[in-house]
Design a protein around this motif. Structure first.
Motif, PDB file in Angstrom:
ATOM      1  N   LEU A  37       0.812  -1.255   0.110  1.00  0.00           N
ATOM      2  CA  LEU A  37      -0.008  -0.099   0.002  1.00  0.00           C
ATOM      3  C   LEU A  37       0.962   1.230   0.017  1.00  0.00           C
ATOM      4  O   LEU A  37       1.694   1.418   0.860  1.00  0.00           O
ATOM      5  CB  LEU A  37      -0.860   0.067   1.278  1.00  0.00           C
ATOM      6  N   ASP A  38       0.870   2.094  -0.875  1.00  0.00           N
ATOM      7  CA  ASP A  38       1.879   3.292  -1.175  1.00  0.00           C
ATOM      8  C   ASP A  38       1.156   4.583  -0.525  1.00  0.00           C
ATOM      9  O   ASP A  38       0.323   5.298  -1.343  1.00  0.00           O
ATOM     10  CB  ASP A  38       1.982   3.379  -2.387  1.00  0.00           C
ATOM     11  N   PHE A  39       1.557   4.787   0.721  1.00  0.00           N
ATOM     12  CA  PHE A  39       1.314   6.142   1.194  1.00  0.00           C
ATOM     13  C   PHE A  39       2.538   7.110   1.135  1.00  0.00           C
ATOM     14  O   PHE A  39       2.318   7.961   1.939  1.00  0.00           O
ATOM     15  CB  PHE A  39       0.874   5.839   2.909  1.00  0.00           C
ATOM     16  N   LEU A  40       3.112   7.136   0.096  1.00  0.00           N
ATOM     17  CA  LEU A  40       3.956   8.207   0.023  1.00  0.00           C
ATOM     18  C   LEU A  40       3.780   8.642  -1.515  1.00  0.00           C
ATOM     19  O   LEU A  40       4.166   9.752  -1.961  1.00  0.00           O
ATOM     20  CB  LEU A  40       5.378   7.505   0.237  1.00  0.00           C
ATOM     21  N   SER A  41       3.309   7.743  -2.458  1.00  0.00           N
ATOM     22  CA  SER A  41       2.967   7.979  -3.819  1.00  0.00           C
ATOM     23  C   SER A  41       4.072   8.775  -4.544  1.00  0.00           C
ATOM     24  O   SER A  41       3.903   9.885  -5.165  1.00  0.00           O
ATOM     25  CB  SER A  41       1.816   8.579  -4.118  1.00  0.00           C
ATOM     26  N   GLY A  42       5.200   8.208  -4.675  1.00  0.00           N
ATOM     27  CA  GLY A  42       6.500   8.631  -5.447  1.00  0.00           C
ATOM     28  C   GLY A  42       6.817   9.970  -4.897  1.00  0.00           C
ATOM     29  O   GLY A  42       7.028  10.932  -5.768  1.00  0.00           O
ATOM     30  N   ILE A  43       6.977  10.114  -3.537  1.00  0.00           N
ATOM     31  CA  ILE A  43       7.196  11.428  -2.823  1.00  0.00           C
ATOM     32  C   ILE A  43       6.037  12.651  -3.368  1.00  0.00           C
ATOM     33  O   ILE A  43       6.368  13.654  -3.722  1.00  0.00           O
ATOM     34  CB  ILE A  43       8.443  12.102  -2.907  1.00  0.00           C
ATOM     35  N   GLY A  44       4.741  12.310  -3.294  1.00  0.00           N
ATOM     36  CA  GLY A  44       3.727  13.292  -3.721  1.00  0.00           C
ATOM     37  C   GLY A  44       3.394  13.237  -5.225  1.00  0.00           C
ATOM     38  O   GLY A  44       2.784  14.372  -5.571  1.00  0.00           O
ATOM     39  N   VAL A  45       4.056  12.468  -5.844  1.00  0.00           N
ATOM     40  CA  VAL A  45       4.035  12.725  -7.499  1.00  0.00           C
ATOM     41  C   VAL A  45       2.708  11.853  -7.936  1.00  0.00           C
ATOM     42  O   VAL A  45       1.795  12.487  -8.656  1.00  0.00           O
ATOM     43  CB  VAL A  45       5.167  12.355  -8.130  1.00  0.00           C
ATOM     44  N   ASN A  46       2.673  10.623  -7.556  1.00  0.00           N
ATOM     45  CA  ASN A  46       1.550   9.742  -8.107  1.00  0.00           C
ATOM     46  C   ASN A  46       0.164   9.972  -7.367  1.00  0.00           C
ATOM     47  O   ASN A  46      -0.485   8.938  -6.757  1.00  0.00           O
ATOM     48  CB  ASN A  46       2.079   8.393  -7.899  1.00  0.00           C
ATOM     49  N   ALA A  47      -0.149  11.471  -7.463  1.00  0.00           N
ATOM     50  CA  ALA A  47      -1.483  11.719  -6.694  1.00  0.00           C
ATOM     51  C   ALA A  47      -2.848  10.673  -7.124  1.00  0.00           C
ATOM     52  O   ALA A  47      -3.582  10.545  -6.471  1.00  0.00           O
ATOM     53  CB  ALA A  47      -1.944  13.174  -6.833  1.00  0.00           C
ATOM     54  N   LEU A  48      -2.802  10.460  -8.286  1.00  0.00           N
ATOM     55  CA  LEU A  48      -4.035   9.672  -9.064  1.00  0.00           C
ATOM     56  C   LEU A  48      -3.550   8.034  -8.995  1.00  0.00           C
ATOM     57  O   LEU A  48      -4.056   7.547  -9.865  1.00  0.00           O
ATOM     58  CB  LEU A  48      -4.213  10.096 -10.368  1.00  0.00           C
ATOM     59  N   GLY A  49      -2.517   7.764  -8.325  1.00  0.00           N
ATOM     60  CA  GLY A  49      -2.201   6.487  -8.057  1.00  0.00           C
ATOM     61  C   GLY A  49      -1.372   5.859  -9.382  1.00  0.00           C
ATOM     62  O   GLY A  49      -0.678   6.789 -10.031  1.00  0.00           O
ATOM     63  N   TYR A  50      -1.373   4.604  -9.478  1.00  0.00           N
ATOM     64  CA  TYR A  50      -0.816   3.778 -10.728  1.00  0.00           C
ATOM     65  C   TYR A  50      -1.850   3.397 -11.727  1.00  0.00           C
ATOM     66  O   TYR A  50      -2.760   2.862 -11.299  1.00  0.00           O
ATOM     67  CB  TYR A  50       0.029   2.768 -10.046  1.00  0.00           C
ATOM     68  N   GLY A  51      -1.368   3.849 -12.860  1.00  0.00           N
ATOM     69  CA  GLY A  51      -2.120   3.102 -13.878  1.00  0.00           C
ATOM     70  C   GLY A  51      -3.600   3.710 -14.089  1.00  0.00           C
ATOM     71  O   GLY A  51      -4.743   3.104 -14.529  1.00  0.00           O
TER      72      GLY A  51
END
Ligand code: PLP
Length: 418
Positions: A43-57
């Motif tokens: 579970l990614d609670f860092l999202s690429g240090i705030g980049v992947n705000a819309l998650g993955y894919g």
């Protein structure tokens, strides 16, 4: 597929050794989860240090990338007109209250440009025979990036010292200290730079009093107010820009991280007054504002609007704060909880405990990080639900309980994580 051990060995031989990576090789992502090469889910609670705000894919992002690349236009230089820069600038202007945009590729590039724009504005306003204002006030604990101007405005010595001498003329003000700001903001200062919520500094929001004083004092002294929204902006705090929580409008705003859902895109938003100091050729970039990145950024803004994610981030943030506060009440090792929307920090009582929490969370399938030595930082994707918050809080709770037990044991019995 290359294993973690093999890639680690290979990187150690060929990369400049600048990153202390987590012991995890990410092989794919879906929604709010990433998967390692063995298919284990995190579970990614860092999202690429705030980049992947819309998650993955995200389907809308995938669609835009496919359509735009099918047109054959990933990159077009800034020598030509393309479809999206003006449209994106217009959208950002409406959302920010500012008038114009310049597009670049990253956060640090946006901050560099903001500094240059502030200097150019000051020069354009200098009266004959007077030296233009040129100094910049930055905040203690600020982080603005790694290039020379940005690192000069960044507080932490470890980022600054090895590269001295840096850009001259930057002085630091105690964050949220109106008196210190008033004393240092003299007639030689061209700009004051603030993160309305300090990110690397441990998720520390500015006070309303400080932001309003900064706006008033900069206006009085003829300096610009620059807000760095690279981590807090584009909806993360539950408003499009974090400064909007404090009732101020800056002269310049920098954004990047989540703007194009993982494609490199930064932007500087400015008032018309600042923009008038800039002319053709004074600044520029090869890659910045490319049609693929800008098309995706428009999609990001569409999704934020259509799915009402700002309001949702505010509500989830309130819930997250309440749940983290329950940890503070239960565990004396939790010093403070700081949450604004989906930007959350938990201040622990020692760097070793913070390190142990990050390590054990990862072992239990949750990604977050430690910043400012003792703060656990969480910047989850905007797509999380309460069930994800519950999982993070209950896991955090059990780790804190275990660590407290370890502390009570005689030193010889303690694990090596603390
Ligand atoms: N400003 C802030 C507030 C940041 O959080 C960051 C990165 O973490 C930057 C600037 C630098 O951005 P980049 O790493 O894209 O250069």
């Amino acid at each position: 597929m290359t294993t973690l051990a093999a890639i680690k060995k290979k990187e150690a031989a060929v990369l400049v050794p600048l990153y202390d990576r987590y012991p995890l090789k990410i092989a794919r992502g879906a929604g709010v989860y990433v998967y390692d090469e063995r298919g284990r889910k995190y579970l990614d609670f860092l999202s690429g240090i705030g980049v992947n705000a819309l998650g993955y894919g995200h389907p809308a992002v995938r669609r835009t990338i496919a359509q735009q690349s099918a047109r054959g236009l990933v990159h077009v230089s800034n020598l030509f007109y393309t479809d999206y820069q003006a449209e994106l600038a217009g959208r950002l202007e409406k959302l920010s209250g500012l008038d114009r945009a310049f597009f670049c590729n990253s956060g640090t590039e946006a901050w560099e440009a903001a500094l240059k724009f502030a200097r150019a504005y000051a020069q354009s306003r200098a009266t004959n025979g007077h030296k233009p204002k040129w100094r910049v006030l930055a905040m203690q604990d600020a982080f603005h990036g790694r290039t020379f101007g940005s690192v000069a405005c960044t507080w932490n010595e470890k980022y600054r010292k090895p590269f001295a001498p840096l850009l001259p003329g930057v002085e630091f003000v105690r964050f949220n200290d109106v008196r210190d700001l008033r004393e240092k903001l003299d007639d030689t200062v061209c700009a004051v730079g603030i993160e309305a919520v300090q990110g690397e500094g441990g998720i520390r929001p500015a006070t309303r009093e400080f932001m309003q004083a900064a706006r008033k004092l900069t206006k009085q002294r003829g300096a610009l107010l620059i807000c760095d929204e690279i981590q807090a902006g584009i909806g993360r705090t539950g408003k499009m820009f974090a400064y909007q929580h404090f009732g101020v409008l800056p002269d310049i705003v920098t954004v990047a991280k989540p703007l194009a859902a993982g494609l490199p895109l930064g932007a500087v938003l400015t008032s018309n007054a600042v923009s008038r100091a800039l002319h053709y050729g004074m600044h520029g970039t090869t890659f910045g504002g490319g049609p693929l990145a800008c098309a995706v950024a428009l999609t990001v803004l569409d999704v934020l609007e259509k799915d009402k994610l700002l309001a949702r981030n505010r509500q989830l943030g309130d819930y997250f704060r309440a749940r983290l506060e329950s940890l503070r009440k239960k565990h004396s090792a939790v010093r403070e909880v700081r949450v604004l929307g989906l930007m959350a920090g938990v201040e622990l009582d020692s760097p070793d405990l913070a390190k142990a929490v990050v390590k054990k969370m990862l072992e239990r399938g949750i990604i977050l990080n430690r910043t400012h030595e003792t703060a656990i930082r969480m910047l989850p994707p905007y797509l999380i639900g309460k069930q994800h918050i519950e999982r993070v809080v209950t896991t955090f709770d059990s780790i804190l309980t275990e660590e407290a037990k370890h502390q009570k044991q005689p030193a010889t019995k303690r694990s090596t994580t603390r």
